[in-house]
Design a protein around this motif. Structure first.
Motif, short mmCIF file in Angstrom:
data_model
loop_
_atom_site.label_atom_id
_atom_site.label_comp_id
_atom_site.label_asym_id
_atom_site.label_seq_id
_atom_site.Cartn_x
_atom_site.Cartn_y
_atom_site.Cartn_z
N GLN A 30 30.61 -23.20 -16.75
CA GLN A 30 30.34 -23.22 -15.21
C GLN A 30 28.88 -23.93 -14.97
O GLN A 30 27.89 -23.51 -15.78
CB GLN A 30 30.24 -21.95 -15.02
CG GLN A 30 30.13 -21.53 -13.43
CD GLN A 30 30.10 -20.01 -13.11
OE1 GLN A 30 30.51 -19.41 -13.97
NE2 GLN A 30 29.62 -19.59 -12.06
N LYS B 176 28.52 -2.13 -4.90
CA LYS B 176 29.97 -2.59 -4.83
C LYS B 176 30.76 -1.53 -5.02
O LYS B 176 30.12 -0.22 -5.07
CB LYS B 176 30.32 -3.31 -6.27
CG LYS B 176 29.39 -4.54 -6.22
CD LYS B 176 29.33 -5.50 -7.56
CE LYS B 176 28.68 -6.54 -7.50
NZ LYS B 176 28.00 -7.08 -8.75
N ARG C 60 31.13 -17.94 -16.24
CA ARG C 60 32.07 -18.52 -17.23
C ARG C 60 31.58 -19.70 -18.05
O ARG C 60 30.72 -20.26 -17.57
CB ARG C 60 33.45 -18.83 -16.63
CG ARG C 60 34.27 -17.81 -15.83
CD ARG C 60 35.40 -18.39 -15.21
NE ARG C 60 35.16 -19.37 -13.92
CZ ARG C 60 34.73 -18.93 -12.99
NH1 ARG C 60 34.45 -17.57 -12.80
NH2 ARG C 60 34.29 -19.68 -12.01
N ARG D 134 29.98 -6.36 -12.77
CA ARG D 134 30.10 -7.61 -12.14
C ARG D 134 31.85 -7.63 -11.99
O ARG D 134 32.67 -7.06 -13.00
CB ARG D 134 30.10 -8.57 -13.11
CG ARG D 134 28.58 -8.95 -13.25
CD ARG D 134 27.93 -10.21 -12.25
NE ARG D 134 26.50 -10.15 -12.37
CZ ARG D 134 25.65 -9.25 -12.21
NH1 ARG D 134 26.10 -8.03 -12.18
NH2 ARG D 134 24.20 -9.67 -12.48
N PHE D 135 32.17 -7.91 -10.69
CA PHE D 135 33.57 -8.04 -10.54
C PHE D 135 34.10 -9.42 -11.31
O PHE D 135 33.13 -10.24 -11.60
CB PHE D 135 34.14 -8.45 -9.06
CG PHE D 135 33.97 -7.26 -8.31
CD1 PHE D 135 34.68 -5.77 -8.82
CD2 PHE D 135 33.04 -6.80 -7.24
CE1 PHE D 135 34.55 -4.82 -7.80
CE2 PHE D 135 33.04 -5.64 -6.60
CZ PHE D 135 33.87 -4.58 -6.89
N ASP D 136 35.37 -9.33 -11.96
CA ASP D 136 35.74 -10.58 -12.55
C ASP D 136 35.23 -11.97 -11.86
O ASP D 136 35.11 -12.92 -12.56
CB ASP D 136 37.21 -10.49 -12.81
CG ASP D 136 37.63 -9.41 -13.83
OD1 ASP D 136 36.66 -8.95 -14.67
OD2 ASP D 136 38.86 -8.86 -13.96
N SER D 137 35.60 -11.87 -10.64
CA SER D 137 35.24 -13.01 -9.97
C SER D 137 33.67 -13.65 -9.89
O SER D 137 33.38 -14.81 -9.67
CB SER D 137 35.72 -13.02 -8.41
OG SER D 137 34.97 -11.83 -7.77
N GLU D 138 32.92 -12.48 -10.12
CA GLU D 138 31.30 -12.88 -10.15
C GLU D 138 30.86 -13.22 -11.54
O GLU D 138 29.95 -13.63 -11.44
CB GLU D 138 30.62 -11.55 -9.69
CG GLU D 138 31.06 -11.09 -8.16
CD GLU D 138 30.42 -9.73 -7.79
OE1 GLU D 138 29.51 -9.95 -7.24
OE2 GLU D 138 30.73 -8.60 -8.60
N LYS D 139 31.69 -12.89 -12.59
CA LYS D 139 31.28 -12.90 -13.96
C LYS D 139 31.21 -14.37 -14.20
O LYS D 139 31.75 -15.29 -13.63
CB LYS D 139 32.01 -12.41 -14.98
CG LYS D 139 32.18 -10.88 -15.04
CD LYS D 139 33.15 -10.34 -15.85
CE LYS D 139 33.31 -8.86 -15.70
NZ LYS D 139 34.42 -8.39 -16.55
#
Length: 1834
Positions: A976, A769, A973, A966-971
């Protein structure tokens, strides 16, 4: 240059001997200027007549009519006789950069400054200064002049210094020297001084100083001179030359010169050359006639009508006695006086040829002490001439012949007398040594700078204090500088307070440069007193050397430390201390003296690497201290697994001791090395306590003083599986290595690997990344797997790649599950630890249902709970986990535990229905795929629920060790739904199932690299290809490695041929791969493929086969016929199943390498089959086993026997010695694994078994130190004595191992009691000493006993003596006295008459003998009867009171057959009937039934351990035994009464001495104890307390100084306000210098509370001002002006401060403010005080104006008038002062006051005025009196 003070007497009136005083010690010389004036200053004095004599030699034709007695006054030249303009011949003595030191006749000397060389040279100097850059044509003085050159000089000035010394300033500028010449006077044949003006094409222009004349020197006439001078190809501008005028043209406007040596030498001055007295030059050689001979010299006539004198020092030494009137001699002009025109000449041979040079003194002679110098002639007014041991002459001035004039004995200076003397100087112009007979000079340690050496400790006297340092006089003529940094161990802000001019100081020489007369000293106590070696050059800096140095600079990179002679080195940051130091500049200060150790030195580059961490080298007395370290180095290797016990918990790790180690080696586990997971490391650290045992920790490194251990499982398995590189040379691109992050920098990450290799992963290679901030991706201590990208051999740098895509095996599911599994494994360990302290936490596993009470509902919707099952935890449920339920505080709820964080004591619960709902248990399958719902997220994993069963599963967040960001989008939740594959479905203690993200893959396994895929292979590029097994290919050999050959099949594709696939029949010992050469063409057949990443062999059907490296064979049989395809062990099961390699089968294999860590030989049987041969199965030859790595070469073919497979069943276990059977009576090889003192050895045998060797089986001959030759790791041949129940007994006796060699067996084996016969002599080792005797080992199983009476013929009272002289393990010879076979008892004796050996106790101990006991006792009886009993009692009292007592005896009963050898001790009370007593005691012993029997040493135990516990003495006896051991002799020899008395007196005297020393008032306190004693005596003396503080500050112990101040404040009585204030001020000073602003303010606030605030404020202002903290001082003054407005002193103090700062305007404004603030009555006083201040520091005009305005307002203030007058007398002009007096005496004041003013006016005029002005004042006074009286009359 030696002191010229000792040269020649000056002129002037000679003092009468009666007035003779010892000369004043002369102050030191600073530079050459002083040197010269000093030299001149002590020239011999002489009578007025002598001084006037030369002036009488008038230079005219009437000279002959001069007074006859003139000749009698011929004497040496003195400094007084020199005058400006005098011409002299001199000789260059020393050349420095800025001046020439010139030796003048008669021991005088002078100097020529660089500006007095010539006009041309001075112009060049000015040009260089103006341009600021070096000019090529300008040469330094040392290039132009060399010592020994004769020059003509003219005296330009004689300067006299304050102390009366004179320095002679000279010039050699031709313009000045030849000023008597003009162009018309020039004639051919003249010899002139000249200086090179410029270099032309055909020669040189020479400046001869004659105006209007151009002098030219052709090249031809100069070449011989240049060649001989060897100073370069050309003459240089400014060079001084002796020029001979060859031709004069155009009436002297042009002259042609020559400097040819032969021409110059032959030149002689004649009458034809028109010499006159006005232009006569020194250095001219003339023919002269002796006119008169006198005792002190000669009078000559020359050039027809000139007269000159020759003193006794300048007569030819060969002919000095043989001159006669009218004799013709050759002479050289030495000097010409400018006014009297007196001429002096020399007859010494070197001067009789122009351009000659006087003889020089050999260097080592200067300063030499000569035992015998023979007196030649004595000149009573001047001194004496001596002949030295080498035949040369020397001169001693009168002053130097004796200590004082009074002690001078003329009788001792007769011709032929011998004297001891020292050469103190050498006069070149007189060719004589100058000597001194003074004792203090002969014994002086230093005479000249050359005598001083670096590191010498010298005494000196303070001369002056300057900003750069302190000047110290070391000896006459030698002064040194102590730089301000070196004035003390700490930097002194005000050195003038510590040192006064004239103080004696002890310094050490840091640097001495005799050439530049530069001497640098240090006063640092720690350097002066240091006993460590002096490091004065780089060659001496050997690694390991420890010495003292001082810090000159501390920066972020480390410290630069300096030593002697400007040697300096660097202490890098990591060597500054055992703990890391982030800001060295805060820890170390400039000038600090520290001990350093040399690590490395490169003398050529002058580079020195140092360390402050001293690995102490043990001295002889503390050798034992270092043995653990030595052992430890042998004992542990990197990768070894040990168990440890925690000693201490520190913030950054654990201090532990290694168990199973007698030495208790201390080691260190950094916190981040406790686990691969950062969070687990912290948690484990939190749970561990001191005393806990931590198993399976790996030895990682031994850096500095610490052993570093690690528990990172990934690192441990990497080392165990050999997936490591041991050195930089082993690294190859493409390797995957496990390491840990050492440092995170903005540009990348540094990764360290085991064995100390470090690499850098740059920012671009850190992650797949995009990296914004490196710190987001990795943390220090994190475990990572790195791929080697490239290496730089030169700089030894490694570039790494940490991208998961590069470093992963490709099976992310397996890797992430491996991480998760490891994480939970470590978590289980932590739970077990927690069970001890907090068992409740351990029961709370995820999935457990608990009953809780709602505590609180927060604003964000989350809730807090409490409950009995969760005490001590913070229990939270997020809004999501509360579901739809509305809850209120106090409600009871059922909840499900999701996760418990033991580190923060938090528990996370859920109240959601779908999780709490009970479901029937369903069996879940491994590798089944499910959609799971994320319920909670932690750092390393997420907790998710499996909807089908409601069970919780742990899903790893990371798929790899490097996968951290991790990017926020990959974390993930909460809530989920993700896809997961279950991996562990059995019930476990974690409460969760283990799963991995993503869909299932077939045959997923956790891959552990094994040896068949070692990372040390050559990395081959992976290329897609279409080959399949069986294909025949041709290629070129690319490289030949020991066990395989790489072949280039085409441009891109590379294959590999294993050593086993080259020949059909491999000869044992051959190297098959060596048959192929690089570049050779081969035809081969494909037999398989190898995975490029893992090196695993792939089956043909493998989907990746086309991307593999083809494995080839060139065996003739396989190329043509059938071939064996390679195995894939992973796919097809273990080797066992295959049955190819059964135990006992012989195989040919190829050596790969010897693994030093694991101690086995790694071999390859086939491309896909590896094997290993344990160390002890390599050979039966011990030489081979000692150095196995040398005996087996890589690639060699060897034959081995299969003994089995390893645990993973993927590797064969082999043996090179066949299958070993460890049966009785066979011989094997083994390796010593443990040495147990006094017991024997433990030896590792082949096949993993161990055997024991006892002391008695180590050798056929017993030795004093039987185990000395055995160390752990030693290889031995051993004989198996027995092998029962798994216990193997061995023997190393040669008689067992080599029975054929009939070597002599000194100590035969004793296997049972049958081998022992009565009367036999046996050897053995002492086992132990018990109250019942000495136990003596005869063999492994047999012990003998020696009774105490059979140990020695002496009577021994102290048990401890036995332990001293019979230590465990001592080798002794004993005689067998008796053998009881039934009870297996053996009685032995050590008595000398039995064994023939010396007694075990030396005679020197003076022990009483058993036999002599009775006689002695009877003799004593007689004495005792005479003494009254009282006395006896008193003596016993004395005995107990510590006086040396008579030794208490014990009586020994003779041992008979049945007696068990019990000794009965008793004290003699009344020994009237000894026989009776003895009989009683005997009977006591004989009756076993009687109770008293219990008090003696009862029974006899063969169990040595118990024997130690049986008490044998009654209590009284014990107390006497346990007294401190003193010298045995003194104890046993009875002291007489007299001796005791003497000893008592001696002790009292010593005590008195100590007391007297402590009472001595002049004694200076030396230690803290001394100060404590003083302050106890005078608790209220602030001066003592302040000295105590200063004592600590000198040692830079700031904290201790603070503590002393605090003690003082508590101790000093509250009434002693001033004393207390003194301490407060000292404390403020201390904080100002050494503390921070904050600590200073705290002390100040306290001081204000306890003292008068104003005083404290004023003191702090003074402190600020003196330490130049003007800003703080100003702020404080402003505060004071607000707080103490009405205090006049505050306004005045501030005004004084402002004026010192030069702020006059601010002072004027301040006065206005002061007048507003202060009451009116104070105004006049304030104004006048301000005016006074202005006078001293400010504007005098303004001050006058102030006074004037005040006096105009208050004319009758006589005090103000008086002050104004005083100040004006000091500062004003006489006119102004008289004006003021005139004004005052006309005031109308009281008569008394007027009288005062008139008196002052009169005094002033008497002092400064004239008689008229005094009369005028008197008249004015009369007038005043008259007017007053007339007024009175009216």
């Amino acid at each position: 240059m030696a002191s010229m003070e000792e040269n020649f007497p000056r002129g002037g009136i000679q003092k009468k001997p009666a007035e003779g005083k010892t000369p004043k010690p002369k102050s030191e010389r600073d530079n050459l200027f002083d040197v010269h004036h000093e030299e001149k200053s002590q020239k011999r004095k002489r009578s007025q007549k002598d001084q006037e004599k030369p002036k009488r030699l008038k230079a005219d034709k009437t000279v002959k009519a001069a007074v006859k007695d003139n000749v009698m006054n011929i004497g040496p030249l003195t400094i007084e006789a020199l005058s400006e303009g005098m011409l002299l011949l001199g000789c260059v003595k020393e050349v420095s950069a800025y001046e020439l030191a010139i030796s003048l006749p008669n021991g005088l000397s002078g100097f020529v400054p660089v500006t007095q060389i010539s006009d041309a040279y001075s112009n060049l100097l000015n040009k260089q200064v103006a341009q600021g850059e070096v000019l090529e044509e300008l040469h330094s003085l040392p290039d132009l002049f060399s010592p020994g050159t004769l020059v003509r000089c003219i005296v330009t000035s004689i300067e006299k210094s304050d102390d009366g010394r004179r320095s002679v300033k000279l010039s050699i500028d031709p313009k000045k020297v030849n000023k008597g010449l003009n162009s018309t006077a020039l004639a051919a044949g003249m010899l002139l001084s000249g200086s090179v003006l410029s270099v032309e094409d055909h020669g040189y222009l020479i400046d001869i100083g004659v105006t209007g004349t151009h002098a030219f020197l052709p090249h031809q006439k100069a070449k011989n001179y240049i060649k001989a001078a060897k100073k370069g190809p050309d003459l240089k501008i400014g060079q001084n030359l002796n020029c001979l005028v060859v031709e004069v043209k155009n009436e002297g406007r042009v002259v042609c010169l020559s400097i040819d040596r032969s021409e110059v030498a032959a030149s002689i001055a004649t009458e034809r050359q028109n010499w006159a007295l006005s232009n006569l030059l020194p250095g001219l050689v003339v023919k002269a006639r002796v006119q008169k001979v006198a005792p002190l010299g000669l009078k000559l006539t020359f050039l027809s009508y000139f007269t000159g004198i020759v003193d006794f020092m300048h007569m030819d030494p060969e002919k000095s006695m043989s001159y006669s009137p009218d004799q013709v001699v050759k002479a050289c002009v030495l000097s010409v006086h400018p006014t009297s025109r007196a001429v002096r000449l020399t007859l010494r041979p070197p001067f009789l040829h122009a351009g000659g040079a006087p003889r020089q003194l050999p260097g080592q002679r200067l300063g030499a002490v000569l035992e015998e110098a023979t007196m030649k002639t004595f000149y009573k007014q001047f001194g004496a001439i001596f002949e030295l041991d080498d035949g040369t002459l020397a001169f001693a001035r009168l002053k130097h012949l004796s200590k004082t004039r009074k002690s001078f004995k003329p009788g001792a200076f007769k011709e032929g007398c011998k004297h001891k003397c020292r050469i103190i100087d050498y006069s070149l112009m007189d060719e004589m040594c100058i000597i001194s007979l003074k004792n203090h000079i002969i014994e002086a340690r230093f005479l000249q700078y050359q005598d001083i050496h670096t590191g010498d400790v010298v005494q000196g006297k303070v001369l002056s204090l300057k900003p750069i340092g302190m000047q110290v006089k070391v000896a006459d003529g030698i002064r040194g500088l102590v730089p301000s940094l070196h004035l003390s161990d700490v930097i002194l802000k005000q050195p003038e307070k510590k040192f006064n001019i004239g103080d004696e100081v002890k310094c050490r020489v840091l640097e001495c440069n005799p050439g530049g007369k530069k001497l640098i000293l240090t006063l640092k106590k720690s350097l002066v007193q240091s006993k460590l070696p002096v490091l004065s050059n780089y060659e001496d800096a050997k690694p390991g050397l420890i010495t003292h140095g001082f810090v000159v600079c501390a920066r972020e990179f480390g410290c630069i430390v300096k030593f002697y002679n400007d040697v300096k080195g660097l202490v890098p940051k990591n060597e500054l201390g055992s703990e890391p130091i982030s800001c060295p500049d805060k820890v170390f200060y400039e000038g600090q003296v520290l001990k350093v150790m040399v690590l490395k030195c490169e003398p050529q580059q002058e580079r020195l690497l140092l360390s402050f961490r001293l690995s102490s080298k043990p001295g002889p007395e503390d050798k034992w201290k270092c043995t653990p370290k030595e052992k430890q180095e042998m004992k542990y290797q990197i990768g070894e697994i040990v168990d440890v016990k925690i000693l201490k918990k520190k913030d950054n790790g654990l201090e532990v001791s290694i168990l199973e180690d007698e030495d208790n080696v201390v080691a260190w586990i950094p916190m981040l090395h406790l686990s691969d997971f950062v969070a687990t490391s912290k948690l484990l650290w939190h749970c561990l306590q001191e005393g806990d045992v931590l198993p399976r920790v790996m030895y990682l490194s031994d850096k500095g003083e610490h052993i570093i251990l690690s528990r990172k499982s990934a690192v441990i398995s990497a080392i165990q599986e050999e997936q490591v590189v041991r050195s930089f040379s082993e690294i190859q691109p493409g390797m995957l290595l496990t390491g840990y992050v050492r440092n995170v920098m903005p540009f990348g990450v540094f990764v360290e690997f085991p064995f100390g290799v470090t690499g850098l992963a740059p920012k671009v290679s850190m992650s797949d990344k995009f990296v914004t901030d490196t710190k987001d991706h990795f943390v220090v201590g994190q475990t990572v797997i790195a791929k080697v990208m490239s290496i730089d051999e030169e700089k030894q740098r490694v570039l790494l790649n940490l991208k998961v895509s590069e470093c992963s095996s490709g099976d992310s599911a397996a890797e992430s599950f491996g991480l998760l599994n490891q994480y939970f494994k470590e978590l289980k360990e932590i739970r077990d630890l927690l069970k001890r302290g907090e068992p409740s936490i351990c029961e709370l596993v995820p999935g457990k249902r608990v009953h809780l009470v709602v505590q609180d509902v927060r604003e964000d919707g989350s809730a807090l709970f409490s409950g009995s099952s969760v005490t001590g935890l913070t229990v939270t449920a997020t809004r999501y986990h509360l579901g739809d339920k509305n809850i209120a505080p106090g409600e009871k709820r059922k909840a499900l535990i999701l996760h418990v964080d033991a580190l923060t004591s938090e528990a996370f619960v859920s109240l959601r229905e779908e999780l709490l709902k009970q479901r029937p248990k369903r069996r879940l399958r491994e590798n089944s795929q499910h959609s799971v719902v994320v319920q909670h997220i932690t750092e390393h994993f997420a907790i998710a629920s499996v909807p089908e069963t409601g069970q919780l599963a742990a899903v790893p967040i990371a798929c790899h060790l490097n996968d951290t960001f991790r990017f926020d989008s990959e974390k993930l939740r909460v809530g989920q739904t993700i896809s997961a594959t279950l991996k562990a479905v059995k019930e476990n203690k974690h409460g969760v199932l283990l799963a991995v993200q993503g869909p299932a893959k077939k045959n997923v396994f956790v891959r552990v690299r094994n040896e068949s895929e070692t990372a040390l292979e050559e990395m081959l590029p992976t290329v897609k290809h279409s080959l399949s097994p069986g294909d025949v290919v041709t290629g070129t050999v690319k490289s030949v490695k020991p066990t395989h050959v790489t072949v280039a099949i085409d441009d891109k594709l590379t294959g590999s041929i294993h050593a086993s696939r080259i020949l059909d029949e491999v000869p044992i010992g051959s190297f098959p791969t060596s048959t192929l050469k690089a570049g050779q063409k081969v035809t081969a057949r494909v037999i398989g493929g190898r995975d490029v990443n893992t090196h695993r062999c792939l089956p043909i059907t493998h989907p990746h086969f086309t991307q593999s490296v083809p494995e080839l064979s060139i065996r003739p049989s396989e190329k043509e016929g059938e071939f064996t395809a390679m195995l894939n062990l992973q796919e097809e099961g273990s080797l066992k199943k295959l049955g190819l390699y059964d135990v006992g089968k012989t195989v040919t294999c190829f050596v790969k390498k010897y693994n030093m860590l694991k101690n086995w030989l790694e071999v390859e049987v086939a491309p896909d089959i590896r094997g290993r041969v344990p160390h002890l199965l390599l050979s039966l030859n011990t030489k081979v086993l000692k150095h196995p790595e040398k005996s087996f070469k890589s690639g060699q073919a060897i034959s081995a026997t299969v003994t089995g497979t390893d645990a993973t069943e993927t590797c064969l276990c082999l043996s090179l010695t066949g299958i070993q059977s460890l049966e009785q009576d066979t011989i094997s090889v083994g390796m010593v694994t443990k040495v147990t003192p006094h017991v024997g050895l433990t030896v590792a045998l082949p096949g993993g078994k161990a055997g024991k060797v006892s002391l008695f089986h180590l050798n056929d001959t017993y030795t004093e130190d039987p185990l000395g030759n055995f160390k752990v790791g030693k290889i031995v041949r051993c004989y198996i004595l027995s092998s029962e129940n798994g216990k193997i007994q061995l023997s190393l006796r040669q008689s067992r191992l080599n029975p054929k060699i009939n070597s002599k067996v000194e100590d035969i084996e004793i296997t049972s009691i049958k081998d022992v016969k009565k009367g036999q002599l046996v050897r053995g080792y002492v086992k132990s000493i018990t109250p019942s005797g000495v136990f003596f080992g005869l063999s492994t199983s047999l012990l003998g006993r020696i009774l105490f009476q059979n140990v020695s013929p002496y009577f021994v009272q102290k048990h401890s003596l036995y332990e001293k002289y019979l230590p465990e393990g001592k080798l002794l010879t004993a005689k067998v006295l008796g053998v009881n076979k039934k009870e297996k008892h053996i009685e032995l004796s050590l008595l000398p008459e039995d064994t023939g050996m010396p007694s075990v106790f030396p005679e020197s101990l003076g022990l009483p003998q058993y036999g002599a006991e009775e006689e002695k006792r009877e003799a004593e009886d007689e004495k005792k009867r005479e003494e009254p009993k009282l006395k006896k009692k008193r003596r016993r009292g004395n005995d107990e009171s510590g006086q040396e007592a008579k030794p208490k005896k014990r009586k020994i009963c003779p041992a008979d057959e049945n007696d068990s050898g019990i000794e009965v001790y008793y004290r003699e009370e009344e020994e009237d009937d000894q026989e009776e007593e003895a009989a009683k005691k005997k009977s006591t012993v004989r009756k076993p039934g009687e109770a008293p029997r219990l008090q003696v040493s009862m029974g006899f135990t063969w169990d040595e351990d118990n024997a130690m516990d049986i008490p044998v003495l009654d209590q009284k006896e014990e107390s006497s035994e346990s007294e401190e051991e003193e010298d045995v002799q003194s104890k046993l020899k009875k002291k007489t009464k007299k001796e005791k008395e003497l000893e008592k007196q001696k002790k009292e005297k010593e005590l008195c001495k100590v007391e007297a020393a402590l009472m001595d008032p002049s004694r200076q306190p030396q230690s803290a104890d001394d100060f404590d004693r003083l302050v106890l005596g005078s608790p209220n003396s602030s001066i003592l307390w302040l000295q105590y503080m200063a004592f600590h500050l000198q040692a830079t112990e700031i904290e201790k100084a603070r503590a002393v101040a605090e003690r003082a404040l508590k101790t000093i009585s509250f009434r002693e306000e001033q004393e207390k204030l003194n301490v407060w001020v000292a404390l403020l000073n201390l904080e100002n210098m050494y503390g921070t602003e904050e600590t200073l303010m705290k002390v100040f606030e306290r001081a204000v509370q306890y003292n008068e605030p104003l005083k404290v404020f004023q003191h702090l202002c003074d402190i600020y001002a003196s330490s130049e903290k003007y800003k703080q001082a100003e702020e404080l003054y402003h505060t004071m002006l607000r707080r103490f407005r009405q205090e006049k002193s505050v306004w005045l103090k501030y005004a004084s401060f402002l004026l010192k700062q030069g702020q006059a305007e601010a002072t004027h404004r301040l006065l206005e403010r002061a007048l507003k603030a202060l009451p009116t009555k104070e105004h006049v006083d304030v104004i006048s005080r301000f005016a006074q201040l202005e006078f001293h520091s400010g504007d005098t005009e303004h001050a006058k104006a102030l006074f004037e305005s005040t006096l105009s307002s208050y004319p009758k203030r006589t005090d103000v008038w008086s002050i104004y007058m005083d100040i004006m007398i000091k500062h004003g002009s006489q006119k102004e002062i008289r004006d003021i007096f005139e004004r005052v005496i006309h005031l109308s004041l009281a008569p008394k006051k007027m009288k005062f003013f008139f008196k002052r006016y009169l005094d002033y005029e008497k002092k400064f005025g004239t008689e008229e002005s005094v009369l005028a004042v008197k008249r004015a006074a009369l007038e005043y009196v008259e007017t007053k009286s007339s007024l009175a009359d009216t």
